[in-house]
Design a protein around this motif. Structure first.
Motif, PDB file in Angstrom:
ATOM      1  N   GLN A  40      -5.356   1.424  -8.239  1.00  0.00           N
ATOM      2  CA  GLN A  40      -4.723   1.620  -6.943  1.00  0.00           C
ATOM      3  C   GLN A  40      -3.881   0.406  -6.559  1.00  0.00           C
ATOM      4  O   GLN A  40      -4.259  -0.738  -6.798  1.00  0.00           O
ATOM      5  N   ILE A  41      -2.724   0.686  -5.967  1.00  0.00           N
ATOM      6  CA  ILE A  41      -1.904  -0.351  -5.346  1.00  0.00           C
ATOM      7  C   ILE A  41      -1.804  -0.038  -3.861  1.00  0.00           C
ATOM      8  O   ILE A  41      -1.377   1.053  -3.469  1.00  0.00           O
ATOM      9  N   GLN A  42      -2.186  -0.976  -3.039  1.00  0.00           N
ATOM     10  CA  GLN A  42      -2.072  -0.846  -1.589  1.00  0.00           C
ATOM     11  C   GLN A  42      -0.934  -1.752  -1.140  1.00  0.00           C
ATOM     12  O   GLN A  42      -1.002  -2.965  -1.297  1.00  0.00           O
ATOM     13  N   ALA A  43       0.124  -1.147  -0.604  1.00  0.00           N
ATOM     14  CA  ALA A  43       1.298  -1.925  -0.183  1.00  0.00           C
ATOM     15  C   ALA A  43       1.420  -1.871   1.334  1.00  0.00           C
ATOM     16  O   ALA A  43       1.535  -0.789   1.926  1.00  0.00           O
ATOM     17  N   PHE A  44       1.381  -3.039   1.972  1.00  0.00           N
ATOM     18  CA  PHE A  44       1.391  -3.139   3.430  1.00  0.00           C
ATOM     19  C   PHE A  44       2.583  -3.968   3.903  1.00  0.00           C
ATOM     20  O   PHE A  44       3.096  -4.818   3.171  1.00  0.00           O
ATOM     21  N   PRO A  45       3.009  -3.761   5.159  1.00  0.00           N
ATOM     22  CA  PRO A  45       4.093  -4.581   5.697  1.00  0.00           C
ATOM     23  C   PRO A  45       3.656  -6.019   5.945  1.00  0.00           C
ATOM     24  O   PRO A  45       4.472  -6.943   5.884  1.00  0.00           O
ATOM     25  N   PHE A  46       2.370  -6.196   6.239  1.00  0.00           N
ATOM     26  CA  PHE A  46       1.805  -7.509   6.549  1.00  0.00           C
ATOM     27  C   PHE A  46       0.292  -7.371   6.518  1.00  0.00           C
ATOM     28  O   PHE A  46      -0.245  -6.253   6.413  1.00  0.00           O
ATOM     29  N   ARG A  47      -0.415  -8.473   6.587  1.00  0.00           N
ATOM     30  CA  ARG A  47      -1.876  -8.391   6.701  1.00  0.00           C
ATOM     31  C   ARG A  47      -2.179  -7.741   8.049  1.00  0.00           C
ATOM     32  O   ARG A  47      -1.696  -8.204   9.093  1.00  0.00           O
ATOM     33  N   MET A  48      -2.971  -6.704   8.020  1.00  0.00           N
ATOM     34  CA  MET A  48      -3.110  -5.868   9.205  1.00  0.00           C
ATOM     35  C   MET A  48      -4.204  -6.405  10.135  1.00  0.00           C
ATOM     36  O   MET A  48      -5.169  -5.718  10.487  1.00  0.00           O
ATOM     37  N   THR A  49      -3.981  -7.629  10.547  1.00  0.00           N
ATOM     38  CA  THR A  49      -4.875  -8.286  11.488  1.00  0.00           C
ATOM     39  C   THR A  49      -4.544  -7.841  12.910  1.00  0.00           C
ATOM     40  O   THR A  49      -3.477  -7.265  13.175  1.00  0.00           O
ATOM     41  N   ALA A  50      -5.431  -8.162  13.843  1.00  0.00           N
ATOM     42  CA  ALA A  50      -5.183  -7.820  15.243  1.00  0.00           C
ATOM     43  C   ALA A  50      -3.925  -8.517  15.749  1.00  0.00           C
ATOM     44  O   ALA A  50      -3.118  -7.925  16.480  1.00  0.00           O
ATOM     45  N   ALA A  51      -3.734  -9.771  15.355  1.00  0.00           N
ATOM     46  CA  ALA A  51      -2.563 -10.523  15.814  1.00  0.00           C
ATOM     47  C   ALA A  51      -1.267  -9.885  15.322  1.00  0.00           C
ATOM     48  O   ALA A  51      -0.304  -9.742  16.079  1.00  0.00           O
TER      49      ALA A  51
END
Length: 420
Positions: free
Chosen positions: A182-193
């Motif tokens: 699996q490859i998980q591609a995100f725009p950014f680390r999905m932190t609360a900030a």
């Protein structure tokens, strides 16, 4: 709880259909057979990982990172390597259409048949775009890769040294029996900030959907089971007997392990508190993001013109919040056969125009010189004629001096009158 989830994840992964025969993994070029360095093997051993244990990858655009995670002997995954992405194209946000130059975001699957040991970009593997979610939402595109050569037009590009290691992780896992990773591609680390920073972005709802899978991996450290129904991602959902997920149809009745639901609820409670605090806090300004399908269509049209060798703005156009389009003033062509052909035609046309201008200027200059010579000759002729007329004219006699006889008489008279 986590061990149970790990077993579920590994069983679900084993159900994946292998996309090639053994030959697609064994017939590799020399560079594709390069082994991982001893330092990484030592770290894997220290973390309880086997060289050929299962692998997965996570990508974060804004941070420019690609992470490799491997399964430990207890079934849970741990990060074993992190790489700086050399280049990725486009903006934050998903890929919408062929030619929009967007690097994809979402959950993708890589099988052995997607590994390319003879890539023009050193080494490469296709990430599997479009997946079921992309197809259900009418998104198009092809040949989206993680590759070397540090050059990107919609891909995630690494240095050659980096892709050799990343490729080796996938190769070893396939040789160990993993049928897909699996490859998980995100725009950014999905932190609360970060979620608070982008809460007003047009892609926010899409990112909230991805965050569910992101969170469940953070909780379990096992790649989530990913399905699509009602044109959206669902994670770690087990359908009732006899039911299946239809990417464009209604979601079936599903269940989820109670342990996961409890852990996720607790995780969300902590997240909500952090999110509310982040909204009130000062945060860095958001990075540019794609403004949906309209901007994707603009960039796609730009890409098509560029591929045909037409002169286009050096950078792709951007759609502003008010609906206006921003383009760079500098124009150019892509260095391609079509671009070079069009550039040669332009150069030939420019040379002809320049030659015509130079010829016209030469004719005008010759005409002006001829007119000037003619005018000079006429002036000289007129001057000569005037000189001849002067020379031919009779001499002018000087006026005779006035006789002083009358004056003398008057003088004498006056002297006589006054006794002179």
């Amino acid at each position: 709880m986590y061990a149970k989830l790990a077993r579920i994840g590994l069983v679900l992964a084993a159900l994946g259909v292998a996309g090639c025969t053994d030959s697609s993994v064994k017939n590799l070029s020399e560079v594709a057979n390069k082994q991982l360095p001893d330092s990484i093997l030592a770290e894997m051993k220290a973390k309880g990982m086997l060289r050929n244990s299962s692998v997965m990858a996570r990508i974060f655009k804004e941070e420019g990172k690609l992470e490799i995670w491997k399964a430990k002997t207890n079934g849970r995954y741990d990060m074993v390597a992190s790489y700086d992405i050399c280049k990725w194209s486009g903006k934050l946000g998903p890929k919408f259409t062929e030619g929009d130059r967007q690097a994809p975001e979402g959950f993708y699957t890589v099988r052995p048949s997607q590994m390319n040991p003879n890539s023009n970009y050193h080494l490469a593997f296709n990430i599997g775009y479009p997946n079921a979610f992309d197809r259900a939402n009418g998104r198009t595109g092809s040949n989206l890769m993680v590759h070397g050569a540090c050059s990107s037009s919609g891909c995630y590009s690494m240095t050659d040294a980096q892709i050799e290691q990343i490729y080796a992780f996938g190769r070893d896992a396939f040789q160990g029996g993993q049928t897909e990773f699996q490859i998980q591609a995100f725009p950014f680390r999905m932190t609360a900030a970060n979620m608070a920073r982008y809460r007003n972005d047009p892609n926010y709802e899409f990112w909230k959907m991805l965050k569910v899978g992101y969170d469940q991996f953070e909780i379990t450290k096992v790649p989530p089971k990913v399905d699509v129904c009602e044109k959206r991602y669902v994670f770690n959902q087990i359908p009732a007997d006899g039911q299946a997920f239809n990417p464009t149809g209604a979601c079936p009745a599903t269940t989820q392990p109670d342990s996961l639901k409890t852990a996720y609820k607790s995780y969300q409670s902590t997240y909500e508190a952090a999110y509310n605090s982040a909204i009130k806090a000062s945060t860095p300004a958001p990075k540019p993001t794609i403004a949906g399908i309209k901007e994707a269509a603009l960039v796609s049209d730009w890409t098509k013109k560029r591929a045909r060798g037409e002169r286009v703005p050096i950078e792709p156009p951007s759609l502003n919040a008010d609906g206006t389009v921003s383009e760079t003033t500098r124009m150019g062509r892509i260095d391609s056969p079509a671009g070079r052909k069009m550039a040669a035609l332009d150069a030939e046309k420019a040379a002809k125009e320049k030659a015509a201008q130079e010829k016209a200027a030469a004719i005008a200059a010759a005409k002006a010189a001829k007119e000037a010579a003619k005018a000079q000759a006429l002036a000289q002729k007129e001057a000569a004629q005037q000189q001849q007329m002067v020379e031919a004219a009779p001499p002018v006699e000087a006026p005779m001096p006035q006789s002083d006889s009358a004056a003398s008489k008057l003088k004498k008279r006056l002297l006589g009158m006054f006794g002179g």
